[in-house]
Write a protein that holds these residues in place. Structure first.
Motif, short mmCIF file in Angstrom:
data_model
loop_
_atom_site.label_atom_id
_atom_site.label_comp_id
_atom_site.label_asym_id
_atom_site.label_seq_id
_atom_site.Cartn_x
_atom_site.Cartn_y
_atom_site.Cartn_z
N ASP A 67 0.81 -1.21 0.00
CA ASP A 67 0.00 0.00 0.00
C ASP A 67 0.85 1.27 0.00
N HIS A 105 0.17 7.11 7.35
CA HIS A 105 -0.42 5.77 7.27
C HIS A 105 0.58 4.71 7.75
N ALA A 106 1.82 4.81 7.29
CA ALA A 106 2.84 3.83 7.69
C ALA A 106 3.16 3.94 9.18
N TYR A 138 -7.13 8.52 11.68
CA TYR A 138 -5.91 8.18 12.42
C TYR A 138 -5.92 8.70 13.86
N LYS A 174 4.42 9.56 13.57
CA LYS A 174 2.99 9.92 13.54
C LYS A 174 2.77 11.32 14.10
N ASP A 209 1.20 4.94 11.56
CA ASP A 209 0.08 4.37 12.31
C ASP A 209 0.08 2.84 12.22
N LYS A 210 0.33 2.32 11.02
CA LYS A 210 0.29 0.88 10.78
C LYS A 210 1.40 0.15 11.53
N TYR A 211 2.59 0.76 11.58
CA TYR A 211 3.75 0.10 12.19
C TYR A 211 4.12 0.69 13.55
N ASP A 212 3.24 1.56 14.06
CA ASP A 212 3.37 2.11 15.42
C ASP A 212 4.71 2.82 15.63
#
Length: 328
Positions: A209, A240-241, A277, A251, A243-246
């Protein structure tokens, strides 16, 4: 009076200002002189008392990292052979920001030529990340140099593909990376590589993505090779990345950046992003921009189209904000 009358002579931790006899009412300010990270000034003023001040020159560095100084200051008479000296009791760990932070009023003073002698025992700053003050002469520069060297080395590991052990597959290209670095920066990556998941078995992570360019920017940030232009170009993908990978610091950096340039062209997208988010300050700023500043009327058609597809919870928040504004 010649220019040398304002010049302060310095050694690494010592400053001396030689002054001719002062009249009964006079004021003199030295030229700036460098000690440690800052430029400094001394001033001397004579009325009923002799008043000496020491302070750092106004600058962005002084505002962001004001010196915390320990020093001994003396007045030394040079008009007589015995060099009479008056010594201040001493200053320890005093933060100096402006010309009123250190003032020495001397009652019993001698006439004729004299020297203002300042010996800096230590200069400290609070690190940008916070914490206890540290000496610029003991560890500060070494720590800065060490951190800079580490960042350069990490950047080279990524850009030159030095001993990579994992492949990151974006939707239009692949990048070699290092499990240890990724696991250190992201608990999600750490979990991937710690358990018997396909990423560990195949030595590959698929991030389909993200474009190759956005993925490169993501890895550059993780490896400490921050580039402002690519950050701004890819900040929604980076959010996005993150948030996805913390990656919490990334962020928050994206959150701060998105707050800075809200306008009528992007406010609805930013509002949706804030809701998706969980970015409360961005959401609040977008709602305030739309409702309190009346921009909702300037983008009436776009706003109506936005409401057709928006999340019900978000729509409810919007109308609550509108109702609150009407009540006031």
């Amino acid at each position: 009076m010649n220019d040398s009358a304002y010049r302060v002579e310095t050694a690494p931790r010592l400053a001396q200002w030689r002054i001719d006899a002062l009249s009964s009412t006079s004021f003199r300010k030295s030229d700036p002189f460098r000690i440690g990270l800052w430029n400094w000034h001394l001033t001397v003023e004579r009325h009923k008392h002799l008043c000496v001040k020491l302070y750092p020159e106004v600058s962005s560095l002084t505002r962001e990292q004001p010196p915390i100084a320990s020093f001994v200051i003396k007045l030394v008479s040079t008009s007589s052979p015995n060099r009479r000296t008056i010594v201040h009791p001493g200053i320890c760990d005093k933060q100096l920001k402006n010309h009123d932070d250190f003032v020495w009023a001397v009652d019993n003073f001698f006439s004729g030529r004299f020297i203002i002698d300042v010996e800096f025992l230590d200069l400290k700053v609070v690190p940008p990340s916070g914490g206890e003050p540290s000496s610029i002469w003991n560890s500060y520069n070494i720590e800065k140099r060490s951190a800079a060297t580490v960042l350069i080395s990490l950047s080279r590991m990524l850009s030159e593909g030095i001993h990579t052990d994992i492949i990151i597959n974006a939707n239009n290209g692949s990048i070699g990376a290092h499990r240890a670095v990724l696991a250190t920066r992201s608990p999600v990556f750490r979990s991937m590589f710690s358990h018997n998941l396909k990423e560990k078995e195949l030595s590959a992570v698929n991030i389909s993505d993200m474009s190759f360019e956005a993925c490169q920017a993501f890895l550059n940030y993780i490896y400490g090779d921050f580039k402002a232009d690519e950050f701004l170009t890819h900040r929604l993908a980076l959010l996005h990345a993150a948030d996805k990978y913390d990656v919490s610091d990334l962020k928050e950096a994206c959150h701060e950046s998105l707050l800075e340039d809200i306008d009528t062209k992007n406010v609805l997208e930013r509002l949706q992003t804030a809701h998706l988010y969980r970015l409360p300050r961005l959401k609040s700023s977008c709602l305030r921009y739309l409702v309190n500043f009346g921009k909702i009327y300037e983008i009436h058609d776009d706003f109506n189209a936005f409401l057709q597809n928006a999340d019900r919870e978000l729509i409810s928040e919007i109308f609550q904000e509108v109702l609150a504004a009407w009540r006031t």
